[in-house]
Design a protein around this motif. Structure first.
Motif: not given
Length: 353
Positions: A253-282
Protein backbone atom coordinates in the motif's frame (compact mmCIF):
# COMPACT_ATOMS: atom_id res chain seq x y z
CA UNK A 1 4.36 18.74 -18.39
CA UNK A 2 7.08 18.60 -21.06
CA UNK A 3 5.60 21.66 -22.76
CA UNK A 4 5.08 23.58 -19.54
CA UNK A 5 7.85 26.08 -20.25
CA UNK A 6 6.40 26.67 -23.72
CA UNK A 7 3.06 27.73 -22.28
CA UNK A 8 4.76 29.95 -19.72
CA UNK A 9 6.72 31.64 -22.51
CA UNK A 10 3.47 32.44 -24.28
CA UNK A 11 2.30 34.18 -21.11
CA UNK A 12 4.62 37.20 -21.13
CA UNK A 13 3.61 38.30 -17.62
CA UNK A 14 4.44 34.90 -16.17
CA UNK A 15 7.68 34.71 -18.15
CA UNK A 16 8.81 38.07 -16.77
CA UNK A 17 7.80 36.92 -13.27
CA UNK A 18 9.93 33.80 -13.68
CA UNK A 19 12.93 35.92 -14.68
CA UNK A 20 12.39 38.28 -11.74
CA UNK A 21 12.27 35.37 -9.30
CA UNK A 22 15.38 33.89 -10.90
CA UNK A 23 17.24 37.19 -10.44
CA UNK A 24 16.10 37.51 -6.81
CA UNK A 25 17.25 33.99 -5.94
CA UNK A 26 20.53 34.53 -7.79
CA UNK A 27 21.19 37.72 -5.82
CA UNK A 28 20.38 35.94 -2.56
CA UNK A 29 22.65 32.98 -3.30
CA UNK A 30 25.61 35.20 -4.21
CA UNK A 31 24.86 37.91 -1.63
CA UNK A 32 28.34 37.60 -0.07
CA UNK A 33 29.98 38.43 -3.39
CA UNK A 34 27.52 41.03 -4.71
CA UNK A 35 26.96 42.99 -1.48
CA UNK A 36 29.62 45.65 -0.89
CA UNK A 37 29.34 45.27 2.91
CA UNK A 38 28.50 42.48 5.37
CA UNK A 39 25.00 42.57 6.80
CA UNK A 40 26.17 43.62 10.28
CA UNK A 41 28.75 46.32 9.45
CA UNK A 42 27.71 49.63 11.01
CA UNK A 43 28.79 53.09 9.90
CA UNK A 44 27.76 55.06 12.98
CA UNK A 45 28.91 58.33 11.42
CA UNK A 46 26.35 58.01 8.58
CA UNK A 47 22.94 57.09 10.07
CA UNK A 48 20.06 57.24 7.56
CA UNK A 49 22.50 58.03 4.76
CA UNK A 50 20.51 58.71 1.56
CA UNK A 51 21.01 56.52 -1.53
CA UNK A 52 24.37 57.27 -3.11
CA UNK A 53 24.25 58.70 -6.61
CA UNK A 54 26.62 57.20 -9.17
CA UNK A 55 28.04 59.77 -11.58
CA UNK A 56 29.67 59.78 -14.99
CA UNK A 57 29.69 63.57 -15.21
CA UNK A 58 31.31 65.76 -12.58
CA UNK A 59 29.88 69.06 -11.31
CA UNK A 60 31.56 70.92 -14.19
CA UNK A 61 29.91 68.69 -16.80
CA UNK A 62 33.07 66.76 -17.71
CA UNK A 63 32.50 63.13 -18.69
CA UNK A 64 34.38 60.36 -16.88
CA UNK A 65 34.58 56.89 -18.37
CA UNK A 66 35.02 55.42 -14.90
CA UNK A 67 31.94 55.90 -12.68
CA UNK A 68 32.40 57.60 -9.33
CA UNK A 69 30.51 58.85 -6.28
CA UNK A 70 30.86 62.02 -4.31
CA UNK A 71 31.29 62.15 -0.58
CA UNK A 72 28.42 63.16 1.67
CA UNK A 73 28.63 65.41 4.69
CA UNK A 74 26.23 65.21 7.65
CA UNK A 75 25.03 68.79 8.14
CA UNK A 76 22.14 68.16 10.56
CA UNK A 77 22.81 65.38 13.10
CA UNK A 78 19.33 65.71 14.61
CA UNK A 79 17.24 65.29 11.45
CA UNK A 80 19.96 63.34 9.59
CA UNK A 81 20.32 65.76 6.71
CA UNK A 82 23.22 65.31 4.28
CA UNK A 83 24.90 67.49 1.70
CA UNK A 84 26.98 66.34 -1.24
CA UNK A 85 30.66 67.20 -0.81
CA UNK A 86 31.86 67.89 -4.35
CA UNK A 87 35.44 68.18 -3.16
CA UNK A 88 35.62 64.45 -2.46
CA UNK A 89 35.38 62.04 -5.36
CA UNK A 90 35.65 58.25 -5.08
CA UNK A 91 35.79 55.98 -8.13
CA UNK A 92 33.97 52.68 -8.25
CA UNK A 93 36.09 49.54 -8.27
CA UNK A 94 34.90 46.21 -9.62
CA UNK A 95 36.00 42.79 -8.39
CA UNK A 96 37.71 44.56 -5.54
CA UNK A 97 39.03 43.27 -2.25
CA UNK A 98 36.90 43.75 0.84
CA UNK A 99 35.67 41.89 3.89
CA UNK A 100 36.39 38.19 3.97
CA UNK A 101 33.43 35.94 3.20
CA UNK A 102 32.65 32.43 2.02
CA UNK A 103 31.30 32.22 -1.51
CA UNK A 104 28.46 29.67 -1.65
CA UNK A 105 29.15 29.04 2.02
CA UNK A 106 32.48 27.22 1.69
CA UNK A 107 34.85 29.09 -0.67
CA UNK A 108 36.91 31.65 1.32
CA UNK A 109 37.56 34.87 -0.56
CA UNK A 110 37.82 38.61 -0.09
CA UNK A 111 36.58 39.54 -3.56
CA UNK A 112 33.41 41.59 -3.98
CA UNK A 113 31.60 42.58 -7.14
CA UNK A 114 32.05 46.29 -6.56
CA UNK A 115 33.15 48.88 -4.02
CA UNK A 116 34.64 52.36 -3.86
CA UNK A 117 38.07 53.75 -3.23
CA UNK A 118 39.30 53.90 0.33
CA UNK A 119 37.69 56.68 2.32
CA UNK A 120 34.43 56.60 0.39
CA UNK A 121 31.12 54.86 1.04
CA UNK A 122 28.49 53.57 -1.33
CA UNK A 123 24.89 52.97 -0.25
CA UNK A 124 22.88 52.13 -3.36
CA UNK A 125 19.61 52.03 -1.39
CA UNK A 126 20.68 54.22 1.50
CA UNK A 127 21.50 53.25 5.07
CA UNK A 128 19.40 52.49 8.15
CA UNK A 129 19.50 54.12 11.59
CA UNK A 130 22.76 52.33 12.43
CA UNK A 131 24.43 53.24 9.15
CA UNK A 132 24.13 49.72 7.74
CA UNK A 133 23.89 49.40 3.97
CA UNK A 134 20.28 48.55 3.10
CA UNK A 135 21.24 47.07 -0.28
CA UNK A 136 23.65 44.61 1.34
CA UNK A 137 21.16 43.69 4.07
CA UNK A 138 18.44 43.28 1.45
CA UNK A 139 20.52 40.66 -0.35
CA UNK A 140 21.36 38.80 2.85
CA UNK A 141 17.78 39.09 4.06
CA UNK A 142 16.60 37.55 0.80
CA UNK A 143 18.37 34.35 1.79
CA UNK A 144 16.02 34.01 4.76
CA UNK A 145 12.80 35.33 3.28
CA UNK A 146 13.11 33.55 -0.07
CA UNK A 147 14.41 30.22 1.21
CA UNK A 148 11.91 29.95 4.04
CA UNK A 149 9.11 29.83 1.47
CA UNK A 150 10.71 26.98 -0.48
CA UNK A 151 11.71 24.96 2.59
CA UNK A 152 8.36 25.53 4.30
CA UNK A 153 6.36 24.52 1.24
CA UNK A 154 8.54 21.45 0.70
CA UNK A 155 8.00 20.29 4.27
CA UNK A 156 4.30 21.09 4.59
CA UNK A 157 3.42 19.75 1.15
CA UNK A 158 5.29 16.53 1.85
CA UNK A 159 3.32 16.07 5.08
CA UNK A 160 0.04 17.09 3.45
CA UNK A 161 0.52 14.87 0.41
CA UNK A 162 1.42 11.81 2.47
CA UNK A 163 -1.40 12.27 5.00
CA UNK A 164 -3.91 13.07 2.27
CA UNK A 165 -2.77 10.07 0.26
CA UNK A 166 -3.04 7.69 3.21
CA UNK A 167 -6.44 9.08 4.17
CA UNK A 168 -7.91 8.82 0.69
CA UNK A 169 -6.40 5.43 -0.09
CA UNK A 170 -7.41 3.56 3.06
CA UNK A 171 -10.61 5.41 3.94
CA UNK A 172 -12.68 4.24 6.91
CA UNK A 173 -11.45 4.98 10.43
CA UNK A 174 -8.03 6.13 9.24
CA UNK A 175 -9.70 8.63 6.95
CA UNK A 176 -11.96 9.91 9.74
CA UNK A 177 -9.11 10.32 12.22
CA UNK A 178 -6.77 12.10 9.83
CA UNK A 179 -9.45 14.39 8.40
CA UNK A 180 -10.75 15.34 11.86
CA UNK A 181 -7.15 16.15 12.84
CA UNK A 182 -6.72 18.37 9.79
CA UNK A 183 -10.02 20.11 10.53
CA UNK A 184 -8.85 20.86 14.06
CA UNK A 185 -5.68 22.47 12.71
CA UNK A 186 -7.66 24.42 10.10
CA UNK A 187 -10.15 25.68 12.71
CA UNK A 188 -7.50 27.84 14.40
CA UNK A 189 -6.84 31.30 12.92
CA UNK A 190 -3.51 30.83 11.17
CA UNK A 191 -1.79 34.02 12.23
CA UNK A 192 -2.77 33.75 15.90
CA UNK A 193 -1.82 30.09 15.98
CA UNK A 194 1.56 31.05 14.54
CA UNK A 195 2.03 33.67 17.27
CA UNK A 196 0.95 31.22 19.99
CA UNK A 197 3.33 28.51 18.80
CA UNK A 198 6.22 30.97 18.58
CA UNK A 199 5.47 32.30 22.08
CA UNK A 200 5.90 28.81 23.55
CA UNK A 201 9.62 28.85 22.78
CA UNK A 202 12.18 31.11 24.51
CA UNK A 203 13.20 34.36 22.85
CA UNK A 204 16.86 33.57 23.55
CA UNK A 205 17.08 31.16 20.62
CA UNK A 206 19.72 31.91 18.01
CA UNK A 207 18.66 33.14 14.59
CA UNK A 208 19.50 29.77 13.03
CA UNK A 209 17.26 28.03 15.56
CA UNK A 210 14.54 30.62 15.01
CA UNK A 211 14.80 30.05 11.24
CA UNK A 212 14.12 26.33 11.56
CA UNK A 213 11.47 27.00 14.19
CA UNK A 214 9.59 29.32 11.84
CA UNK A 215 9.78 26.71 9.07
CA UNK A 216 8.31 24.08 11.38
CA UNK A 217 5.55 26.42 12.61
CA UNK A 218 4.53 27.51 9.12
CA UNK A 219 4.62 23.92 7.90
CA UNK A 220 2.46 22.78 10.83
CA UNK A 221 -0.12 25.39 9.91
CA UNK A 222 -0.04 24.78 6.16
CA UNK A 223 -0.35 21.02 5.70
CA UNK A 224 -4.00 20.54 6.73
CA UNK A 225 -5.75 22.27 3.84
CA UNK A 226 -3.57 20.53 1.29
CA UNK A 227 -4.19 17.13 2.88
CA UNK A 228 -7.95 17.51 2.39
CA UNK A 229 -7.57 18.38 -1.28
CA UNK A 230 -5.15 15.52 -1.93
CA UNK A 231 -7.49 13.13 -0.10
CA UNK A 232 -10.30 14.07 -2.51
CA UNK A 233 -8.05 13.52 -5.52
CA UNK A 234 -6.83 10.16 -4.20
CA UNK A 235 -10.41 8.93 -3.76
CA UNK A 236 -10.82 9.03 -7.54
CA UNK A 237 -7.26 8.02 -8.46
CA UNK A 238 -7.35 4.84 -6.37
CA UNK A 239 -10.04 3.43 -8.68
CA UNK A 240 -7.91 3.85 -11.80
CA UNK A 241 -6.71 0.78 -13.69
CA UNK A 242 -3.00 1.36 -13.01
CA UNK A 243 -3.67 1.32 -9.26
CA UNK A 244 -5.71 -1.88 -9.54
CA UNK A 245 -2.91 -3.40 -11.63
CA UNK A 246 -0.34 -2.45 -8.97
CA UNK A 247 -2.47 -4.17 -6.33
CA UNK A 248 -2.73 -7.28 -8.47
CA UNK A 249 1.02 -7.23 -8.95
CA UNK A 250 1.39 -7.41 -5.18
CA UNK A 251 2.76 -3.93 -4.51
CA UNK A 252 2.46 -2.74 -0.91
CA UNK A 253 0.00 0.00 0.00
CA UNK A 254 2.82 2.42 0.85
CA UNK A 255 4.49 1.82 -2.51
CA UNK A 256 1.21 2.35 -4.35
CA UNK A 257 0.60 5.62 -2.54
CA UNK A 258 4.12 7.01 -3.01
CA UNK A 259 4.98 5.64 -6.46
CA UNK A 260 1.62 5.61 -8.23
CA UNK A 261 -0.98 7.82 -6.56
CA UNK A 262 0.87 10.88 -5.26
CA UNK A 263 2.82 11.44 -8.54
CA UNK A 264 -0.55 11.84 -10.26
CA UNK A 265 -1.26 14.82 -8.02
CA UNK A 266 2.00 16.59 -8.93
CA UNK A 267 0.29 19.02 -11.32
CA UNK A 268 -1.92 20.30 -8.55
CA UNK A 269 0.94 20.26 -6.03
CA UNK A 270 3.11 22.35 -8.33
CA UNK A 271 0.42 24.99 -8.77
CA UNK A 272 -0.54 25.01 -5.08
CA UNK A 273 3.10 25.24 -3.98
CA UNK A 274 3.78 28.22 -6.23
CA UNK A 275 0.71 30.02 -4.92
CA UNK A 276 1.48 29.09 -1.30
CA UNK A 277 5.08 30.33 -1.11
CA UNK A 278 3.97 33.98 -0.69
CA UNK A 279 2.07 32.98 2.45
CA UNK A 280 5.23 31.58 3.99
CA UNK A 281 7.21 34.68 3.09
CA UNK A 282 4.53 36.89 4.65
CA UNK A 283 4.41 34.66 7.73
CA UNK A 284 8.14 35.00 8.34
CA UNK A 285 7.99 38.73 7.63
CA UNK A 286 5.14 39.20 10.11
CA UNK A 287 6.95 37.32 12.86
CA UNK A 288 10.20 39.18 12.26
CA UNK A 289 8.38 42.51 12.04
CA UNK A 290 6.87 41.85 15.49
CA UNK A 291 10.28 40.91 16.90
CA UNK A 292 9.45 37.19 17.17
CA UNK A 293 11.35 36.02 14.12
CA UNK A 294 14.91 36.50 12.91
CA UNK A 295 16.76 38.65 15.41
CA UNK A 296 19.27 41.43 14.91
CA UNK A 297 21.92 41.72 13.65
CA UNK A 298 20.90 39.00 11.16
CA UNK A 299 18.85 40.36 8.30
CA UNK A 300 15.50 39.30 6.96
CA UNK A 301 13.04 41.39 5.02
CA UNK A 302 10.67 41.26 7.95
CA UNK A 303 12.98 42.59 10.64
CA UNK A 304 14.32 45.20 8.23
CA UNK A 305 10.76 46.50 7.86
CA UNK A 306 10.53 47.01 11.61
CA UNK A 307 12.42 50.27 11.07
CA UNK A 308 9.53 51.48 8.90
CA UNK A 309 6.85 51.29 11.58
CA UNK A 310 7.19 55.01 12.26
CA UNK A 311 5.37 57.38 9.92
CA UNK A 312 7.94 60.09 10.60
CA UNK A 313 10.79 57.75 9.67
CA UNK A 314 9.06 56.74 6.42
CA UNK A 315 8.39 60.33 5.43
CA UNK A 316 11.94 61.44 6.22
CA UNK A 317 13.82 58.35 5.02
CA UNK A 318 11.59 56.58 2.43
CA UNK A 319 14.42 54.25 1.34
CA UNK A 320 13.86 52.13 4.49
CA UNK A 321 10.76 50.76 2.70
CA UNK A 322 12.99 48.86 0.25
CA UNK A 323 12.34 45.48 1.97
CA UNK A 324 8.58 46.04 1.62
CA UNK A 325 9.01 46.65 -2.10
CA UNK A 326 11.08 43.45 -2.38
CA UNK A 327 8.34 41.49 -0.59
CA UNK A 328 5.67 43.00 -2.86
CA UNK A 329 7.59 42.17 -6.05
CA UNK A 330 8.32 38.61 -4.88
CA UNK A 331 4.75 37.84 -3.88
CA UNK A 332 3.32 39.36 -7.05
CA UNK A 333 5.75 37.35 -9.18
CA UNK A 334 4.88 34.08 -7.44
CA UNK A 335 1.15 34.74 -7.82
CA UNK A 336 1.43 35.57 -11.51
CA UNK A 337 3.60 32.52 -12.11
CA UNK A 338 1.17 30.32 -10.19
CA UNK A 339 -1.76 31.57 -12.27
CA UNK A 340 0.17 30.79 -15.45
CA UNK A 341 0.99 27.27 -14.23
CA UNK A 342 -2.65 26.67 -13.40
CA UNK A 343 -3.71 27.78 -16.88
CA UNK A 344 -0.98 25.73 -18.56
CA UNK A 345 -1.78 22.52 -16.64
CA UNK A 346 -5.56 22.82 -17.06
CA UNK A 347 -6.51 21.05 -20.33
CA UNK A 348 -9.59 23.25 -20.79
CA UNK A 349 -7.66 26.49 -20.39
CA UNK A 350 -4.66 25.19 -22.34
CA UNK A 351 -6.67 25.04 -25.57
CA UNK A 352 -7.30 28.76 -25.43
CA UNK A 353 -3.63 29.66 -24.97
Amino acid sequence: MENLLYYIKKNKTAYVSLYILGILYFLAIFADFIAPYPYDIQHRDTPYHPPTQIHFFDKDGNFHLRPFVYGYKLVDPVFKKYKIDYSKKYHLKFFTDGHKHYLLGFIPTTKHLFGVEEGGKIFLLGADHLGRDIFSRLLYGGRVSLSIGLVGVLLSFTIGAVIGGISGYFGGKIDNILMRLSEIVMSFPGFYLMLALRAVFPITLSSVQVYFLIVVILSFIGWAGLARVIRGMVLSIREQEFVIAAKAYGASSLRIIIRHIIPNTFSYLLIAATLSIPGYILGESALSLLGLGIQEPYASWGNMLSAARSISAISSYPWILAPGIAIFITILSFNLLGDALRDALDPKLRKSL
